[in-house]
Write a protein that holds these residues in place. Structure first.
Motif, PDB file in Angstrom:
ATOM      1  N   CYS A 228      31.294  16.204 150.800  1.00 30.71           N
ATOM      2  CA  CYS A 228      30.740  17.071 151.841  1.00 30.71           C
ATOM      3  C   CYS A 228      30.724  16.320 153.163  1.00 30.71           C
ATOM      4  O   CYS A 228      30.364  15.147 153.210  1.00 30.71           O
ATOM      5  CB  CYS A 228      29.319  17.506 151.462  1.00 30.71           C
ATOM      6  SG  CYS A 228      28.611  18.616 152.684  1.00 30.71           S
ATOM      7  N   PHE A 231      26.580  16.664 156.397  1.00 26.38           N
ATOM      8  CA  PHE A 231      25.486  15.765 156.773  1.00 26.38           C
ATOM      9  C   PHE A 231      24.226  16.500 157.238  1.00 26.38           C
ATOM     10  O   PHE A 231      23.713  16.243 158.328  1.00 26.38           O
ATOM     11  CB  PHE A 231      25.941  14.761 157.847  1.00 26.38           C
ATOM     12  CG  PHE A 231      26.922  13.753 157.309  1.00 26.38           C
ATOM     13  CD1 PHE A 231      26.479  12.592 156.687  1.00 26.38           C
ATOM     14  CD2 PHE A 231      28.294  13.980 157.393  1.00 26.38           C
ATOM     15  CE1 PHE A 231      27.386  11.666 156.161  1.00 26.38           C
ATOM     16  CE2 PHE A 231      29.208  13.064 156.873  1.00 26.38           C
ATOM     17  CZ  PHE A 231      28.748  11.900 156.253  1.00 26.38           C
ATOM     18  N   CYS A 232      23.751  17.445 156.459  1.00 30.72           N
ATOM     19  CA  CYS A 232      22.452  18.044 156.742  1.00 30.72           C
ATOM     20  C   CYS A 232      21.425  16.904 156.724  1.00 30.72           C
ATOM     21  O   CYS A 232      21.555  15.959 155.933  1.00 30.72           O
ATOM     22  CB  CYS A 232      22.095  19.088 155.680  1.00 30.72           C
ATOM     23  SG  CYS A 232      23.309  20.429 155.638  1.00 30.72           S
ATOM     24  N   TYR A 234      18.581  16.205 155.655  1.00 30.86           N
ATOM     25  CA  TYR A 234      17.778  15.828 154.493  1.00 30.86           C
ATOM     26  C   TYR A 234      18.623  15.393 153.299  1.00 30.86           C
ATOM     27  O   TYR A 234      18.101  14.960 152.285  1.00 30.86           O
ATOM     28  CB  TYR A 234      16.918  17.037 154.048  1.00 30.86           C
ATOM     29  CG  TYR A 234      17.746  18.282 153.861  1.00 30.86           C
ATOM     30  CD1 TYR A 234      18.487  18.489 152.712  1.00 30.86           C
ATOM     31  CD2 TYR A 234      17.838  19.242 154.876  1.00 30.86           C
ATOM     32  CE1 TYR A 234      19.295  19.595 152.563  1.00 30.86           C
ATOM     33  CE2 TYR A 234      18.648  20.350 154.743  1.00 30.86           C
ATOM     34  CZ  TYR A 234      19.377  20.520 153.582  1.00 30.86           C
ATOM     35  OH  TYR A 234      20.205  21.601 153.447  1.00 30.86           O
ATOM     36  N   CYS A 235      19.944  15.535 153.384  1.00 26.43           N
ATOM     37  CA  CYS A 235      20.745  15.561 152.150  1.00 26.43           C
ATOM     38  C   CYS A 235      21.530  14.273 151.899  1.00 26.43           C
ATOM     39  O   CYS A 235      22.202  13.735 152.772  1.00 26.43           O
ATOM     40  CB  CYS A 235      21.703  16.749 152.205  1.00 26.43           C
ATOM     41  SG  CYS A 235      22.613  16.938 150.662  1.00 26.43           S
ATOM     42  N   VAL A 237      23.927  14.017 149.616  1.00 29.64           N
ATOM     43  CA  VAL A 237      25.243  14.273 149.015  1.00 29.64           C
ATOM     44  C   VAL A 237      26.427  13.646 149.783  1.00 29.64           C
ATOM     45  O   VAL A 237      27.305  13.028 149.167  1.00 29.64           O
ATOM     46  CB  VAL A 237      25.457  15.791 148.796  1.00 29.64           C
ATOM     47  CG1 VAL A 237      26.909  16.124 148.499  1.00 29.64           C
ATOM     48  CG2 VAL A 237      24.578  16.270 147.652  1.00 29.64           C
ATOM     49  N   PRO A 238      26.490  13.775 151.120  1.00 31.60           N
ATOM     50  CA  PRO A 238      27.640  13.163 151.808  1.00 31.60           C
ATOM     51  C   PRO A 238      27.727  11.645 151.563  1.00 31.60           C
ATOM     52  O   PRO A 238      28.818  11.075 151.625  1.00 31.60           O
ATOM     53  CB  PRO A 238      27.371  13.470 153.283  1.00 31.60           C
ATOM     54  CG  PRO A 238      26.514  14.688 153.255  1.00 31.60           C
ATOM     55  CD  PRO A 238      25.629  14.524 152.052  1.00 31.60           C
ATOM     56  N   GLN A 272      30.651  21.469 146.696  1.00 28.04           N
ATOM     57  CA  GLN A 272      29.377  21.324 147.405  1.00 28.04           C
ATOM     58  C   GLN A 272      29.310  22.354 148.522  1.00 28.04           C
ATOM     59  O   GLN A 272      28.255  22.831 148.872  1.00 28.04           O
ATOM     60  CB  GLN A 272      29.297  19.915 147.985  1.00 28.04           C
ATOM     61  CG  GLN A 272      28.044  19.199 147.626  1.00 28.04           C
ATOM     62  CD  GLN A 272      27.941  18.955 146.133  1.00 28.04           C
ATOM     63  OE1 GLN A 272      28.867  18.457 145.537  1.00 28.04           O
ATOM     64  NE2 GLN A 272      26.827  19.311 145.549  1.00 28.04           N
TER      65      GLN A 272
HETATM   66 FE1  SF4 Z   1      24.277  20.115 153.492  1.00 27.17          FE
HETATM   67 FE2  SF4 Z   1      24.971  21.059 151.044  1.00 27.17          FE
HETATM   68 FE3  SF4 Z   1      26.473  19.135 152.222  1.00 27.17          FE
HETATM   69 FE4  SF4 Z   1      23.997  18.566 151.332  1.00 27.17          FE
HETATM   70  S1  SF4 Z   1      25.756  19.164 150.093  1.00 27.17           S
HETATM   71  S2  SF4 Z   1      24.904  17.940 153.297  1.00 27.17           S
HETATM   72  S3  SF4 Z   1      22.895  20.529 151.733  1.00 27.17           S
HETATM   73  S4  SF4 Z   1      26.129  21.252 152.974  1.00 27.17           S
END
Ligand code: SF4
Ligand code: 5AD
Length: 509
Positions: A228, A231-232, A234-235, A237-238, A272
């Motif tokens: 992903c 880069f929200c 809070y997240c 995942v990236p 994602q």
């Molecule tokens: Fe945002 Fe979803 Fe990527 Fe997390 S995985 S940064 S929530 S778009």
């Protein structure tokens, strides 16, 4: 297990593994591919940690609680290391914590993030080489050794007693020397085998394998995009899954056809953020790919998760309208109903833009069921912001909401925001939100009573004397039937009752 197998397993000569998966659908499907890789390497999957030679955890670090689970598991089973069992940590916690895992849980031998799964096979070979060498070492003091391990065995490939991780983009050996490992006495810290796959987050490759051990009997998962770039704030995942990379539409469609040949009628496309899918061959947009999968003969249902509102185009709604096999359900995470909070979350859309997408769905020809994710208690979320989230729930009328208390995550920008919301207040908001959503769902599910809906028969609940069905909108519809329907088949059900999370009915001819 047969007596011979038991003996083989106990003597360490049969390669067995146990895998536990935490977290999202992507992890569940990654595990299917990891299992396929292990089976192909001659391993046998077992159902308990005690039966296994290799114990793997495919981990999730999206929220703190998910992350802690793996460390609890590792602590619970640490004593089994003395029996020669090996431990590996895969997935998001592996990537996030990296070599710190070896400090916290020294009995772990393998730490591998999801972006490095293409190297998993090599890592397993390294691990087995280390195991073999350990056996030789034990064997050299063991009069029975020659009959057990042969005369001359090669040194494990790629394993060297290097002191620091190898950053060659392939495999790293954090530290240690396979020699001296003993199955009987338990290893000394300086002797531990430590294999890492952590350096591939910039990779352009997806984890594509022909060896996928599909565990869901009804739904075939296909990853179309990994990583992903959003880069929200809070997240995590990236940082854990690496940069965004898509598979070619040709490769996705080929896998979809294979799945149909295996007997699947339902497919779920995973990513994602599936809406930012970019065909490397430039042939198909996401909506076109979705439609093409839905048009494969034999396919009855196509689902997709997860969508990002910023990249969610009207063409997806048009595709759902045009292709009957595309399920009338969209999971569109909103996170907050307040544009101010959305901005702080770096979500790249406003409340109004989100509602525009909802409008496209509400004006579609088919009724599209909508579900979402919400985070409460993001830093700086005021009572007024929270009230906007509640009013958005009311306005949209979701059929399901996954709601979470904000959980600060390593590396993420939100860590540095002021105005943290106290834990107690986060809990209160979560309860208020869940109560509100429950009311909404009670009303929404009730309106299906008296209608006939097609379900896929997913199984049977003997204690209730009911069959378990799933609707195209992804609702659970439990039903009674005078004749036994076949699991995996499709049948029509008359809805006779409703609950906040499921429907009740009777099969109709
Ligand atoms: Fe945002 Fe979803 Fe990527 Fe997390 S995985 S940064 S929530 S778009
Ligand atoms: N805290 C709480 N919830 C989070 N999610 C992602 N990161 C966090 C976090 N740090 C939620 C979002 C996302 C879902 C998969 O998990 O709602 O959509």
């Amino acid at each position: 297990m047969s007596g011979v197998r038991q003996q083989l397993a106990e003597s360490g000569h049969e390669k067995t593994f146990y895998l536990e998966t935490f977290g999202c659908q992507m992890n569940v499907h990654d595990s299917e591919k990891v299992v396929g890789t292990l089976l192909q390497q001659g391993y046998r999957q077992v159902e308990t940690v005690e039966q296994a030679g290799l114990i793997l955890y495919n981990t999730c670090s999206i929220r703190d609680k998910a992350e802690q689970k793996v460390f609890h598991r590792l602590a619970d089973f640490k004593k089994l290391q003395a029996k020669g069992k090996k431990f590996g940590v895969l997935g998001c916690v592996a990537q996030q914590e990296g070599e710190k895992i070896f400090e916290r849980a020294p009995h772990v031998s393998l730490v591998c993030g999801s972006a490095s799964y293409n190297n998993l096979l090599q890592m397993l070979v390294q691990l087995e080489g280390a195991q073999l060498e350990a056996e030789i070492d034990v064997g050299s003091q063991d009069p029975l050794a020659s009959s057990r391990s042969g005369a001359s065995l090669p040194a494990p490939r790629g394993i060297s007693p290097a002191a620091s991780p190898v950053s060659d983009g392939l495999l790293g050996l954090a530290s240690g020397d396979a020699r001296g490992l003993s199955r009987n006495s338990g290893p000394r810290t300086q002797d531990l085998v430590r294999i890492t796959g952590l350096d591939d987050r910039q990779t352009d490759k997806c984890f594509e394998t022909e060896f996928t051990a599909r565990t869901n009997p009804h739904r075939g998962y296909i990853t179309i995009i990994e990583g992903c770039d959003k880069f929200c704030a809070y997240c995590v995942v990236p940082f854990t899954r690496g940069k965004e990379r898509s598979r070619t539409s040709g490769s996705v469609l080929a896998e979809a056809r294979q799945i149909v040949d295996l007997g699947y009628t339902e497919i779920q496309l995973l990513g994602q953020n599936v809406n930012s899918y970019r065909d490397p061959d430039g042939k198909k947009s996401f909506a076109e790919l979705l439609a093409a999968v839905g048009e494969i003969p034999g396919i009855r249902r196509v689902r997709f998760t997860t969508s990002h509102p910023r990249d969610f185009g009207r063409d997806i709604v048009d595709a759902i309208d045009a292709v009957p096999a595309l399920c009338d359900h969209v999971h569109l995470p909103v996170q907050s109903g307040s544009s101010r909070v959305l901005d702080a979350m770096q979500r790249l859309y406003t409340r109004e833009q989100y509602l525009e997408r909802i409008e496209w769905m509400k004006t579609a020809r088919r009724e599209i069921s909508i579900t979402t994710d919400v985070i409460v208690g993001f830093p700086g979320e005021t009572e007024a912001d929270f009230a906007e989230t509640l009013s958005l729930l009311e306005y949209v009328g979701y059929d399901g909401v996954f709601s979470f208390k904000y959980s600060p995550r390593p590396n993420t920008p939100a860590l540095h925001l002021d105005d943290a919301i106290p834990e107690q207040e986060k809990s209160r908001r979560l309860e208020v939100l869940m109560a509100k959503q429950r009311e909404i769902q009670v009303a929404r599910y009730r309106k299906y009573v008296g209608t006939k809906i097609e379900v896929m028969v997913e199984g049977r609940n003997e204690s209730r004397n009911q069959w378990i069905g799933r609707t195209s909108q992804n609702k659970t519809l439990n039903f009674t039937a005078s004749a036994n329907p076949k699991v995996g088949s499709y049948t029509k059900v008359l809805v006779t009752g409703s609950f906040p999370n499921s429907l009740l009915g009777e099969m109709v001819a």
